[in-house]
Design a protein around this motif. Structure first.
Motif, PDB file in Angstrom:
ATOM      1  N   GLY A   1     158.131  97.185  -5.579  1.00 34.97           N
ATOM      2  CA  GLY A   1     158.602  97.410  -4.229  1.00 34.97           C
ATOM      3  C   GLY A   1     159.892  98.172  -4.188  1.00 34.97           C
ATOM      4  O   GLY A   1     160.662  98.209  -5.150  1.00 34.97           O
ATOM      5  N   THR A  45     158.773 100.308   0.691  1.00 28.50           N
ATOM      6  CA  THR A  45     157.732  99.374   1.118  1.00 28.50           C
ATOM      7  C   THR A  45     158.238  98.469   2.235  1.00 28.50           C
ATOM      8  O   THR A  45     157.448  97.850   2.940  1.00 28.50           O
ATOM      9  N   ALA A  75     156.652  92.742   2.187  1.00 31.76           N
ATOM     10  CA  ALA A  75     156.204  93.856   1.343  1.00 31.76           C
ATOM     11  C   ALA A  75     154.748  93.728   0.928  1.00 31.76           C
ATOM     12  O   ALA A  75     154.198  94.658   0.321  1.00 31.76           O
ATOM     13  N   ARG A 130     152.019  96.176  -0.887  1.00 30.60           N
ATOM     14  CA  ARG A 130     151.791  97.360  -0.069  1.00 30.60           C
ATOM     15  C   ARG A 130     152.126  98.615  -0.864  1.00 30.60           C
ATOM     16  O   ARG A 130     153.024  98.616  -1.682  1.00 30.60           O
ATOM     17  N   ARG A 131     151.417  99.678  -0.569  1.00 29.52           N
ATOM     18  CA  ARG A 131     151.742 100.965  -1.163  1.00 29.52           C
ATOM     19  C   ARG A 131     152.720 101.667  -0.241  1.00 29.52           C
ATOM     20  O   ARG A 131     152.639 101.558   0.976  1.00 29.52           O
ATOM     21  N   ALA A 132     153.677 102.382  -0.815  1.00 30.92           N
ATOM     22  CA  ALA A 132     154.650 103.103  -0.008  1.00 30.92           C
ATOM     23  C   ALA A 132     153.939 104.130   0.869  1.00 30.92           C
ATOM     24  O   ALA A 132     152.987 104.768   0.457  1.00 30.92           O
TER      25      ALA A 132
END
Length: 413
Positions: free
Chosen positions: A9, A104, A383, A391-393
């Motif tokens: 993250g 994120t 996140a 989560r993906r950025a």
């Protein structure tokens, strides 16, 4: 990267200044919590200052990024124009920074930089706001405007229940978004107890911003009232004005001269380490005349095992709840502060003992470890996607440039 392996993250923290007062010091512990969890932390600041070195030391990357900051000056025509200019610059610079950092989570520290809430939402990134302010005395429209952006946040962290109550008066839904995390307040690790006998001048201490709302003039007038009763004391002021408020420092110095206290009031300016001053004090004064979201300096007094005379209002009442050595007075009542001083001095053994006990309650409530754990869990929860995966950025628009790593320095976003 330092910290726990395996935690993914990137957190972008938006902060309104670069000094080392209440919310700035809390920010440092937030950074330590996140870096220690293995997250990459970038802090966006609109100005440079003493905070930068401390952030870098704790492992954060620093970005200088124009940001509109809510101040009272926006109520004046020139101030409003400057705010509009800063907003336009801030949108462009903020979006550029988001594309490059690809966080994120966006973490907005204080309600005074609401643009970052909007930018984070536009980037489809989870947004956490950390609220340190509570303006119940402000006009209803002002309170509404301060609270409205928080409705776009995924989570609102508040430093007191009082803050939550004030926010929810404007928007009841905010109560369901908010979680209370008490401010972390470190202490030296070894207590220097107050002197057993009050021989010579009573040593009074004020720590914090020198501003009208903090009631510093109330402390000066209380000293005058206390001395007029034939009792000896001196007041130490540890702190400085906010840039642009030089008039208030001039006012304080003139008040000191007018009351004949030039030899009894000492201006020490800003001090990074306040504990030596606390160790030399007998009683700590926290005389705010307007609401406070919390009351770090009141807790510092308790941690130093010193009795505290504190305004009985807002977050200050919450901060000193349960402290037997705290004497609460009406805000702005200098005579009441003077009477509280006489009361403490007359029963000094009791208050000295109570202060020695209160320090343990303060340590338990405001431990660094407890704060870091709460913030880490809050950010990691935000996140993660609803299915529990990281989560993906998300890029704002177009192709995101790789984030630049800045260690011990400042990047310009």
């Amino acid at each position: 990267m330092t910290g726990t392996a395996g935690v993914e993250g990137s957190v972008l923290i938006a902060h309104p200044g670069a000094e080392l007062y209440g919310s700035d010091l809390v920010l440092l512990e937030t950074v330590s919590a996140l870096v220690g969890s293995g997250m990459r932390v970038t802090v966006a600041l609109p100005v440079l200052g003493s905070l930068v070195e401390e952030l870098s030391r704790r492992g954060a990357q620093i970005e200088l990024c124009p940001t509109p900051v809510l101040r009272k000056s926006i109520l004046r025509p020139l101030g409003a124009l400057c705010f509009l200019r800063d907003t336009l610059r801030g949108v462009v610079a903020g979006l550029r920074l988001l594309r490059r950092v690809r966080p994120t989570v966006v973490y907005v520290n204080t309600v005074t930089v609401p643009l970052w809430v909007l930018l984070g939402r536009a980037a489809q990134v989870p947004v956490i706001a950390h609220v340190h302010e509570a303006e119940r005395s402000a006009a209803g429209l002002v309170r509404w405007a301060l609270a409205a952006p928080l409705l776009l946040c995924d989570t609102v962290v508040s430093n007191s229940q009082y803050c939550v109550d004030v926010l929810s008066e404007s928007f009841p839904r905010l109560r369901t978004l908010a979680t209370v995390v008490r401010n972390p307040i470190g202490w030296p690790g070894q207590t220097e107890y107050a002197r057993a006998e009050l021989v010579g001048r009573l040593q009074l201490l004020y720590v914090g911003r020198l501003s009208e709302r903090k009631g510093v003039d109330t402390a000066v007038l209380a000293l005058a009232a206390y001395r007029s009763a034939g009792q000896d004391a001196e007041l130490h002021l540890v702190g400085d004005i906010f840039p642009g408020y030089e008039w208030y420092l001039d006012h304080l110095r003139e008040l000191v001269r007018a009351e004949g206290l030039s030899d009894h009031v000492h201006f020490h300016g800003y001090q990074r380490d306040v504990w030596p001053f606390l160790a030399r004090s007998d009683i700590v004064l926290v005389p705010s005349v307007l609401e406070e979201g919390f009351g770090n300096t009141a807790v510092e007094g308790a941690l130093a095992a010193r009795p505290v005379v504190v305004s009985d209002t807002s977050g200050l009442s919450e901060a000193t709840a349960g402290f037997a050595s705290a004497v609460r007075v009406s805000p702005g009542a200098s005579d009441a502060v003077a009477r509280a001083l006489s009361r403490i001095v007359a029963d000094w053994p009791h208050y000295r003992l109570a202060a020695g006990t209160d320090q343990f309650l303060a340590r338990d409530r405001h431990s660094l470890a407890g704060y870091r754990s709460s913030i880490r869990d809050t950010v990691l929860a935000a996140a993660r996607s609803p299915d529990g995966t990281a989560r993906r950025a998300v890029a704002v628009t177009g192709r995101a440039a790789p984030a630049r790593s800045v260690h011990g320095g400042v990047a310009h976003g």
